[in-house]
Structure formats: structure tokens, C-alpha cells
Motif scaffolding. Sequence first.
Motif, PDB file in Angstrom:
ATOM      1  N   UNK A  19     -65.908  18.244-117.964  1.00  0.00           N
ATOM      2  CA  UNK A  19     -64.713  19.059-118.155  1.00  0.00           C
ATOM      3  C   UNK A  19     -63.512  18.168-118.427  1.00  0.00           C
ATOM      4  N   UNK A  20     -62.702  18.564-119.393  1.00  0.00           N
ATOM      5  CA  UNK A  20     -61.389  17.965-119.571  1.00  0.00           C
ATOM      6  C   UNK A  20     -60.374  19.015-119.148  1.00  0.00           C
ATOM      7  N   UNK A  21     -59.805  18.794-117.953  1.00  0.00           N
ATOM      8  CA  UNK A  21     -58.978  19.847-117.382  1.00  0.00           C
ATOM      9  C   UNK A  21     -59.810  21.092-117.187  1.00  0.00           C
ATOM     10  N   UNK A  62     -55.848   7.783-125.087  1.00  0.00           N
ATOM     11  CA  UNK A  62     -55.360   6.544-124.492  1.00  0.00           C
ATOM     12  C   UNK A  62     -54.372   6.854-123.385  1.00  0.00           C
ATOM     13  N   UNK A  63     -54.508   6.128-122.264  1.00  0.00           N
ATOM     14  CA  UNK A  63     -53.653   6.366-121.113  1.00  0.00           C
ATOM     15  C   UNK A  63     -54.210   7.380-120.139  1.00  0.00           C
ATOM     16  N   UNK A  64     -55.399   7.933-120.431  1.00  0.00           N
ATOM     17  CA  UNK A  64     -55.993   8.941-119.566  1.00  0.00           C
ATOM     18  C   UNK A  64     -57.256   8.410-118.890  1.00  0.00           C
ATOM     19  N   UNK A  65     -57.799   9.220-117.965  1.00  0.00           N
ATOM     20  CA  UNK A  65     -58.815   8.737-117.035  1.00  0.00           C
ATOM     21  C   UNK A  65     -59.983   9.710-116.927  1.00  0.00           C
ATOM     22  N   UNK A  66     -61.198   9.157-116.874  1.00  0.00           N
ATOM     23  CA  UNK A  66     -62.431   9.905-116.624  1.00  0.00           C
ATOM     24  C   UNK A  66     -62.994   9.475-115.277  1.00  0.00           C
ATOM     25  N   UNK A  67     -63.437  10.443-114.478  1.00  0.00           N
ATOM     26  CA  UNK A  67     -64.145  10.150-113.232  1.00  0.00           C
ATOM     27  C   UNK A  67     -65.529  10.775-113.308  1.00  0.00           C
ATOM     28  N   UNK A 103     -62.169   4.325-116.864  1.00  0.00           N
ATOM     29  CA  UNK A 103     -63.487   4.883-116.554  1.00  0.00           C
ATOM     30  C   UNK A 103     -63.813   4.594-115.098  1.00  0.00           C
ATOM     31  N   UNK A 104     -64.013   5.643-114.323  1.00  0.00           N
ATOM     32  CA  UNK A 104     -64.383   5.501-112.920  1.00  0.00           C
ATOM     33  C   UNK A 104     -65.801   6.014-112.719  1.00  0.00           C
ATOM     34  N   UNK A 105     -66.702   5.097-112.358  1.00  0.00           N
ATOM     35  CA  UNK A 105     -68.087   5.476-112.063  1.00  0.00           C
ATOM     36  C   UNK A 105     -68.230   5.727-110.574  1.00  0.00           C
ATOM     37  N   UNK A 106     -68.000   6.952-110.165  1.00  0.00           N
ATOM     38  CA  UNK A 106     -67.980   7.284-108.731  1.00  0.00           C
ATOM     39  C   UNK A 106     -69.382   7.548-108.185  1.00  0.00           C
ATOM     40  N   UNK A 129     -56.821  12.028-107.138  1.00  0.00           N
ATOM     41  CA  UNK A 129     -55.568  12.296-107.860  1.00  0.00           C
ATOM     42  C   UNK A 129     -55.767  12.832-109.272  1.00  0.00           C
ATOM     43  N   UNK A 130     -56.643  13.816-109.381  1.00  0.00           N
ATOM     44  CA  UNK A 130     -56.773  14.636-110.592  1.00  0.00           C
ATOM     45  C   UNK A 130     -56.975  13.854-111.881  1.00  0.00           C
ATOM     46  N   UNK A 131     -58.159  13.271-112.066  1.00  0.00           N
ATOM     47  CA  UNK A 131     -58.451  12.624-113.347  1.00  0.00           C
ATOM     48  C   UNK A 131     -58.398  13.632-114.495  1.00  0.00           C
ATOM     49  N   UNK A 132     -58.179  13.137-115.689  1.00  0.00           N
ATOM     50  CA  UNK A 132     -58.031  14.034-116.840  1.00  0.00           C
ATOM     51  C   UNK A 132     -59.351  14.678-117.233  1.00  0.00           C
ATOM     52  N   UNK A 133     -60.460  13.986-116.954  1.00  0.00           N
ATOM     53  CA  UNK A 133     -61.781  14.551-117.243  1.00  0.00           C
ATOM     54  C   UNK A 133     -62.749  14.134-116.143  1.00  0.00           C
ATOM     55  N   UNK A 134     -63.758  14.978-115.906  1.00  0.00           N
ATOM     56  CA  UNK A 134     -64.743  14.690-114.864  1.00  0.00           C
ATOM     57  C   UNK A 134     -66.142  15.009-115.369  1.00  0.00           C
ATOM     58  N   UNK A 135     -67.121  14.351-114.743  1.00  0.00           N
ATOM     59  CA  UNK A 135     -68.532  14.682-114.947  1.00  0.00           C
ATOM     60  C   UNK A 135     -69.121  14.989-113.583  1.00  0.00           C
ATOM     61  N   UNK A 136     -69.691  16.184-113.441  1.00  0.00           N
ATOM     62  CA  UNK A 136     -70.267  16.624-112.176  1.00  0.00           C
ATOM     63  C   UNK A 136     -71.670  17.170-112.419  1.00  0.00           C
ATOM     64  N   UNK A 137     -72.390  17.426-111.320  1.00  0.00           N
ATOM     65  CA  UNK A 137     -73.706  18.036-111.415  1.00  0.00           C
ATOM     66  C   UNK A 137     -74.806  17.107-110.965  1.00  0.00           C
ATOM     67  N   UNK A 138     -76.061  17.589-111.150  1.00  0.00           N
ATOM     68  CA  UNK A 138     -77.224  16.760-110.824  1.00  0.00           C
ATOM     69  C   UNK A 138     -78.237  16.879-111.966  1.00  0.00           C
TER      70      UNK A 138
END
Length: 354
Positions: free
Chosen positions: A41-43, A66-71, A91-94, A26-35
Motif C-alpha cells: 500500500x502507498x498510503x 525521492x525523499x519517501x520511505x518504504x517499510x 528502504x526499511x526491511x522490518x 512514524x507512518x512510512x509512505x508505503x508498506x508491505x504486509x501479509x504472509x
Amino acid sequence: MAQFSLSVLTAFFALASVAQAQCGANSPHATVTGSSTFTANRGSTRVYSGSDYRAAIQAALDSISSGQRVAVMASGSIGASTITITSGKTFEGCGTINVSNRSGRGAIEVTDANDVSIPYLTMTGSPYFGLRFSGTRNLNLGKITLNLSGGLGIRFDRDRAPNYNVKMDDIRVTGASSHAVETWNIDGLTINQVIARNVGESGLLLQKTTNAHVKLVDGNNVGAGTGYATLRMANENGKLNGNWNTNVWVDRVVSRGGGRGVFCVSQSGGVVITTVDLAQNGNNAVLVENCYNVSIRGGTVNGGGEVRLAARSEFANNRDVWITLRVDGTSVRESPCGDNTNWYLSGNGARNIC
């Protein structure tokens, strides 16, 4: 032991897979990807790109409000460093976050912050503290899997600001050399379950914690060769407004092997434990020592160390203790006699009580 360890690891990885399927939805406000190269990215805005996994995570956290989410979708290692989460952030540690020992510090820290949520986290490695907290209000921990090779899992600091309204859902810790979960200075604690496997000290250690409700503490091979316990309450735990009126409720404690099963010590109490299932604990199945208003209302003890009421001279003796248990294959002993001790025992265990 190898077969048991394999089954534990399988269960942990299965849990992590379930979390992965839900984490980051459901579209977190920021993500961390890669290896080997990580992107934060924030949006549509890139806030970090490079080889430093911790820097990518921290950049993503620092980019949201505040009120936003990182995955954190990527897996990697932060080494002997710290991720800091500030007020109002989720904070979501996926992926799997591997950590190392930073002396006196947590791999993830929340300090003097309100309304922080960590719904998902999978951590490996050997931290000093996996997660470290102080001065929090409305902290929410969800499905937290710490598959460690040393260190302490979750720690609330002793000598820093207190915490209010802490909630934990499903905490699973294996391989910690110290405690799975250690609390200090919490007013208002709700825990669904703490599952501890092959942990060096306590499964759940409650200290100066009041107004608490814990549904389940389940320990296997917890605190072997030590005086620690699957559930340990110490250092005036449950003392509220100068007395030990009931304010700590534990629905169920399950303990196999290891050290003690249930241990109340050092002027703690104000606790009702609804039921226990304790078998073959290497130390006392139950030890109540200098505690006040303690009630174990049912359950079983099978083999292992004795059920014991004891006291040290530096504190007032036990008082207002109610123990209802079936005890088989081990003994029950009260020495010295407590003040208003109430035993309701069945089973074949030998008894030396007042």
C-alpha cells in the motif's frame, strides 16, 4: 562450535527484535504486509496484492518518490531475484527477507543512484551478493543483519562506477562463504562497526577505498584455512592522488581464530590502525606485504600465526611502517628488510627483525 553458533544466532535474533520495534515507525509512505498473501500500500492506495513477496516489495518501492520511505513489515522469500532501490528512497526491511543465489547479482541492488538509505535490514539465505552497490553517492546503511548460509554479504563492484560518501552503522554478518563486506572504489567511507562470525573469507575487505574511517572490525572464525583476514586492505587501498599519505583510519580490530587478523597487501597503505586485539589466528596475526605508510599504534597479539613483514618481487618493497605491539606466544619476522621499518615491541614473542 554448536554452543558458539547458538549464542551467535541468539544475538542476531535479539538484534532483529530491537530493529523490529523501531522499524516502520512514524507512518512510512508505503508498506508491505501479509504472509502467504502480500499487500503493498502507498498510503490508502493498494499497489500490489498477491503471493509474490518480491513483487510486493518492488511495487511499494516503485510507488514512492525521492525523499519517501518504504517499510517492509512482512517476512518472506524473494528467491533468486533482485530488489532495486532508486535515488532518494529509504528502504526499511522490518521483517526477515530470505534470498537465494542469482549469479552475479545482488538480492538488493543500488546502482547509479544518490541518497539511498537502508536503516534496517534482516536477511537470511544464500545469495550471490546480499547487497550490491555501484555508482552511489550519499549511501547510508544502518542496522544490517545478514544471517546467511553462503554467498557474500555486502559488495561494492570493482568494474563499475565509483561511490562517494558511504556510511555504515552496525553491520553484522554470519555464515557468508565469501566476504562479509567487500569494498571497491569508494571515496569517503565511514563505518561504525563490522561484526563477522563464521565467515569464509574476509570480515572487512577494503580495495581502492580512500578517505575512510572505521571504528571497529570484529571477527571470529573469519577466513579459516585461507589467506584472508578479519581486516584486509588490498589492490592499492589508501592510494590517493598518486601517494599513500594517511587517509584511512581504523580505530580497533579484534580477531579470534580463523585465518589472518590484519593483512595489508598489493600496494595498499596510507593507514593508521589505533589498536588491535588478535588471538589464535590460524594464519598470520599481522601480515604487511608491499605496503606503504602503515602504522599499527598499539594492542596485543596472543598466540596463533606470526607477525610478518614480507614482500613480493612484482611490487616495491614495504616502506614507512610503524608497528607498536605486545606479542606473546608467537614470533615476529621481517623478511626482506623494508625501507624505514620501525618496531616498538614488547612481550615474549621471538623476534627476527631488521
